[in-house]
Design a protein around this motif. Structure first.
Motif, short mmCIF file in Angstrom:
data_model
loop_
_atom_site.label_atom_id
_atom_site.label_comp_id
_atom_site.label_asym_id
_atom_site.label_seq_id
_atom_site.Cartn_x
_atom_site.Cartn_y
_atom_site.Cartn_z
N TRP A 157 -32.61 -11.67 -3.33
CA TRP A 157 -31.43 -12.02 -4.13
C TRP A 157 -30.18 -12.10 -3.26
O TRP A 157 -29.31 -12.94 -3.48
CB TRP A 157 -31.22 -10.98 -5.24
N PHE A 158 -30.07 -11.22 -2.25
CA PHE A 158 -28.91 -11.25 -1.36
C PHE A 158 -28.89 -12.54 -0.54
O PHE A 158 -27.83 -13.11 -0.29
CB PHE A 158 -28.94 -10.04 -0.42
N VAL A 159 -30.07 -12.98 -0.12
CA VAL A 159 -30.14 -14.23 0.65
C VAL A 159 -29.74 -15.41 -0.23
O VAL A 159 -28.99 -16.30 0.19
CB VAL A 159 -31.56 -14.45 1.22
N TRP A 160 -30.22 -15.43 -1.48
CA TRP A 160 -29.83 -16.51 -2.39
C TRP A 160 -28.33 -16.51 -2.63
O TRP A 160 -27.71 -17.57 -2.75
CB TRP A 160 -30.56 -16.36 -3.73
N LEU A 161 -27.73 -15.31 -2.73
CA LEU A 161 -26.28 -15.23 -2.91
C LEU A 161 -25.55 -15.88 -1.74
O LEU A 161 -24.60 -16.64 -1.93
CB LEU A 161 -25.87 -13.76 -3.05
N ALA A 162 -26.01 -15.59 -0.53
CA ALA A 162 -25.40 -16.18 0.66
C ALA A 162 -25.56 -17.70 0.67
O ALA A 162 -24.64 -18.43 1.06
CB ALA A 162 -26.01 -15.58 1.92
N VAL A 163 -26.71 -18.18 0.23
CA VAL A 163 -26.95 -19.62 0.16
C VAL A 163 -26.02 -20.28 -0.86
O VAL A 163 -25.45 -21.35 -0.62
CB VAL A 163 -28.43 -19.90 -0.20
N ASP A 164 -25.84 -19.63 -2.01
CA ASP A 164 -24.98 -20.18 -3.06
C ASP A 164 -23.54 -20.33 -2.58
O ASP A 164 -22.87 -21.32 -2.90
CB ASP A 164 -25.00 -19.28 -4.30
N LEU A 165 -23.04 -19.36 -1.83
CA LEU A 165 -21.65 -19.38 -1.38
C LEU A 165 -21.37 -20.56 -0.45
O LEU A 165 -20.25 -21.06 -0.40
CB LEU A 165 -21.31 -18.06 -0.67
N VAL A 166 -22.38 -21.01 0.27
CA VAL A 166 -22.23 -22.19 1.12
C VAL A 166 -22.57 -23.46 0.33
O VAL A 166 -21.97 -24.51 0.53
CB VAL A 166 -23.14 -22.09 2.38
N GLY A 167 -23.53 -23.34 -0.58
CA GLY A 167 -24.00 -24.50 -1.34
C GLY A 167 -22.95 -25.10 -2.25
O GLY A 167 -22.93 -26.31 -2.47
N ILE A 168 -22.05 -24.26 -2.79
CA ILE A 168 -21.04 -24.77 -3.72
C ILE A 168 -20.13 -25.80 -3.06
O ILE A 168 -20.06 -26.95 -3.52
CB ILE A 168 -20.21 -23.61 -4.31
N PRO A 169 -19.42 -25.46 -1.97
CA PRO A 169 -18.54 -26.48 -1.37
C PRO A 169 -19.31 -27.65 -0.75
O PRO A 169 -18.84 -28.79 -0.79
CB PRO A 169 -17.78 -25.70 -0.29
N LEU A 170 -20.51 -27.39 -0.19
CA LEU A 170 -21.27 -28.46 0.43
C LEU A 170 -21.70 -29.49 -0.60
O LEU A 170 -21.61 -30.70 -0.37
CB LEU A 170 -22.50 -27.90 1.15
N ALA A 171 -22.18 -29.02 -1.76
CA ALA A 171 -22.62 -29.95 -2.81
C ALA A 171 -21.45 -30.77 -3.33
O ALA A 171 -21.56 -31.99 -3.53
CB ALA A 171 -23.27 -29.17 -3.95
N VAL A 172 -20.30 -30.13 -3.55
CA VAL A 172 -19.13 -30.84 -4.07
C VAL A 172 -18.65 -31.88 -3.06
O VAL A 172 -18.37 -33.03 -3.43
CB VAL A 172 -18.00 -29.84 -4.40
N MET A 173 -18.55 -31.49 -1.78
CA MET A 173 -18.10 -32.44 -0.76
C MET A 173 -19.08 -33.58 -0.56
O MET A 173 -18.71 -34.68 -0.17
CB MET A 173 -17.86 -31.71 0.56
N GLY A 174 -20.38 -33.32 -0.84
CA GLY A 174 -21.40 -34.35 -0.70
C GLY A 174 -21.51 -35.26 -1.91
O GLY A 174 -22.35 -36.16 -1.94
N GLY A 175 -20.68 -35.02 -2.94
CA GLY A 175 -20.69 -35.87 -4.12
C GLY A 175 -21.59 -35.38 -5.24
O GLY A 175 -21.62 -35.98 -6.31
N LEU A 176 -22.33 -34.27 -5.00
CA LEU A 176 -23.20 -33.72 -6.04
C LEU A 176 -22.42 -32.64 -6.80
O LEU A 176 -22.66 -31.44 -6.67
CB LEU A 176 -24.47 -33.15 -5.42
N VAL A 177 -21.47 -33.10 -7.60
CA VAL A 177 -20.55 -32.19 -8.29
C VAL A 177 -21.30 -31.30 -9.27
O VAL A 177 -21.01 -30.12 -9.42
CB VAL A 177 -19.44 -32.98 -9.01
#
Length: 224
Positions: A157-177
């Motif tokens: 769960w801690f690893v997924w949390l770390a992934v989510d914190l990076v995934g949010i801005p990356l997805a938005v900047m990549g157009g996957l709002v």
């Protein structure tokens, strides 16, 4: 071909960005996967496979090579996790969640750091991602998390949390709002899952012969 074309057609717009069917349906499956994992249900694995197939299509259309590659490997990892949990269900009828040992934790961190650097370099050299190292971080982090999940280790769960914190801005900047919005929901679900698995891990340590967390979300009565 018509089906795959339809998958990448917009179903609605979010903040002025089109949300294709593949991104929408894939993230619905991803949310369901986290919920099922929280409940320790074996169905989390096949649902994850379906979601990854859909998100692969969305990632390719958004030129996120690392994320697309991530979906392919996630499918393979999910098949391994599904097999592991089914074997435990057949042999023991339950999955005991636990905290990782320090050697296991060091191994998870090393795999995350070294894997991100190595795969990020590959993405950068090949020109397969517009933001290679964060893209690689999400890819490697997902694999590390799934390995830990397959081992029923609370730290997944801690690893997924770390992934989510990076995934949010990356997805938005990549157009996957829509994907970015779903990551916010993931954060809440991950924290809930983290607390629940940690509590069950302590219960198992305190009473190793009873109250173990089972695959269907129930607890065995004492003496079962």
């Amino acid at each position: 071909m018509e089906f795959f074309t339809w998958l990448n057609t917009p179903v609605f717009e979010l903040l002025g960005k089109p949300v294709p069917w593949s991104d929408f349906l894939g993230n619905i499956c991803a949310l369901a996967t986290v919920y099922l994992a929280l409940r320790r249900l074996i169905w989390s694995w096949p649902v994850q496979i379906l979601g990854s197939v859909l998100l692969f299509s969305a990632s390719v259309s958004a030129h996120l090579g690392g994320n697309a590659s991530r979906q392919v490997v996630i499918i393979a990892a999910a098949i391994w996790g599904w097999t592991t949990w089914r074997r435990s269900q057949q042999e023991k009828g339950e999955i005991r969640v636990r905290w990782a040992t320090w050697p296991e934790r060091i191994g998870l961190i090393a795999a995350l750091v070294l894997g991100t650097l190595g795969f990020g370099y590959v993405l950068a050299v090949g020109g397969w991602s517009w933001n290679p190292y964060p893209d690689a971080y999400i890819f490697i982090g997902s694999l590390v998390a799934m390995y830990a999940q397959g081992r029923a280790i609370v730290e997944f769960w801690f690893v997924w949390l770390a992934v989510d914190l990076v995934g949010i801005p990356l997805a938005v900047m990549g157009g996957l709002v829509f994907s970015g919005a779903v990551y916010f929901v993931f954060l809440v679900m991950v924290i809930v899952g983290m607390v629940d698995w940690a509590r069950r891990s302590r219960q198992t340590i305190a009473s190793p012969t009873s109250g173990a967390a089972t695959l269907d979300g129930r607890e065995d009565p004492p003496g079962a």
